[in-house]
Write an enzyme that holds these catalytic residues in place. Structure first.
Site, PDB file in Angstrom:
ATOM      1  CG  ASN A  15      -1.781   1.210   1.430  1.00  0.00           C
ATOM      2  OD1 ASN A  15      -1.608   2.209   0.358  1.00  0.00           O
ATOM      3  ND2 ASN A  15      -2.373   1.480   2.500  1.00  0.00           N
ATOM      4  CE  LYS A  66      -0.272   3.540   4.579  1.00  0.00           C
ATOM      5  NZ  LYS A  66      -0.390   3.528   6.120  1.00  0.00           N
ATOM      6  CG  HIS A  75      -6.090   2.131   5.167  1.00  0.00           C
ATOM      7  ND1 HIS A  75      -5.582   3.218   5.896  1.00  0.00           N
ATOM      8  CD2 HIS A  75      -5.098   1.359   5.027  1.00  0.00           C
ATOM      9  CE1 HIS A  75      -4.458   2.959   6.257  1.00  0.00           C
ATOM     10  NE2 HIS A  75      -4.014   1.853   5.695  1.00  0.00           N
ATOM     11  CD  GLU A 125      -3.059   5.788   6.483  1.00  0.00           C
ATOM     12  OE1 GLU A 125      -2.926   5.684   5.291  1.00  0.00           O
ATOM     13  OE2 GLU A 125      -2.138   5.075   7.286  1.00  0.00           O
ATOM     14  CD  GLU A 160      -3.739  -1.977   7.514  1.00  0.00           C
ATOM     15  OE1 GLU A 160      -2.557  -2.224   7.126  1.00  0.00           O
ATOM     16  OE2 GLU A 160      -4.495  -1.312   7.063  1.00  0.00           O
ATOM     17  N   GLY A 163       2.155   2.749  10.719  1.00  0.00           N
ATOM     18  CA  GLY A 163       3.084   3.864  10.611  1.00  0.00           C
ATOM     19  C   GLY A 163       3.835   4.420  11.858  1.00  0.00           C
ATOM     20  CB  SER A 175       4.844  -1.125  12.241  1.00  0.00           C
ATOM     21  OG  SER A 175       4.473   0.242  12.427  1.00  0.00           O
TER      22      SER A 175
END
Ligand code: PGA
Length: 254
Positions: free
Chosen positions: A9, A11, A94, A96, A164, A170, A210
């Site tokens: 991904n 992003k 996701h 985010e 996730e 991250g 991560s």
């Protein structure tokens, strides 16, 4: 047997020419690995260029998002129908998107349905926040996300789930292999109640947050974990190749 899936991904990283360069750096090594599915999800504007590079390759292409309508006056959006000629997969829900762009599980549900209708395989992301994790609410939060995001979906062949935990994305603070494995086992049990045992058993559930070349083995060794959704580490060619190779040597199957 669930064939492992390692998904990159990217992003909102890479210009089109950087995306092409990065794929070119990775592709020969990725193509030499069998036994796992490898997927690259670059930004929308690089999908066409990357699809040209992947034409003769076993590496697959995915999008990072899609809208739920097929076409119309939805400025700035991209529909699953538009993506279906280019991509095999689409990441949906996701964290985010949920936290920065206000996507509810109800919206994600519409997107999952639209993706399936267009022949795309959704990678549905779920995961709890740090506060929920600390408060012992992982199971209830993730269960609610699954139930709402998959509401009314009975045909879910090809569906992939990515677990996730938000606190691990991250941050460099990955969950432990056993922690991720037990939540993923719980997710499979919930899936069984929603889409039936057989489909749940065949559904790949990935860990994300991560993941890197130093910790992929810890995750892929777990019996319930069928691969990884990799963010930051997938932007480094050698590191992503190492992740894919390790996954193939530990759990590869054809
Ligand atoms: P990360 O991102 O690997 O950079 O933590 C994972 C993801 O958000 O999919």
């Amino acid at each position: 047997m669930r064939k492992p899936l390692i998904a990159a991904n990217w992003k909102m990283n890479t210009t089109p020419s950087e995306a092409v360069d990065l794929v070119k750096q990775m592709l020969p090594a990725l193509d030499a690995v069998s036994g796992v599915e490898t997927l690259i999800c670059p930004p929308f504007i690089s999908l066409v260029a990357v699809s040209e590079l992947l034409r003769q390759s076993r590496v697959m292409l995915g999008a990072q998002n899609a809208y739920y309508e097929e076409k119309g006056a939805f400025t700035g959006e991209v529909s699953p129908l538009m993506l279906s000629g280019l991509c095999r997969y689409v990441i949906l829900g996701h964290s985010e998107r949920r936290s920065l762009f206000g996507e509810s599980s109800q919206v994600v549900n519409k997107k999952v349905k639209a993706a399936i209708k267009s022949g795309l395989k959704p990678i549905l992301c779920v995961g709890e926040s740090l506060t929920d994790n600390d408060g012992g609410r992982t199971e209830s939060v993730v269960t609610a996300q699954l139930k709402e995001s998959l509401d009314g979906i009975l045909e879910a062949v090809g569906l992939v789930i990515a677990y996730e935990p938000v606190w691990s994305i991250g941050t460099g603070r990955a969950a432990s292999g056993t922690q991720a494995n037990s939540t993923i086992k719980m997710i499979r049990d919930v899936l069984a109640t929603l889409i039936g045992w057989q489909t749940a058993d065949a559904t790949r559930i990935l860990y994300g947050g991560s993941v890197n070349a130093a910790n992929i083995a810890e995750f892929i060794e777990q019996p319930e974990i069928d691969g990884a959704l990799v963010g930051g580490a997938s932007l480094k060619a050698a590191e992503f190749v190492s992740i894919v190779k390790q996954a193939a040597s530990i759990k590869g199957c054809n």
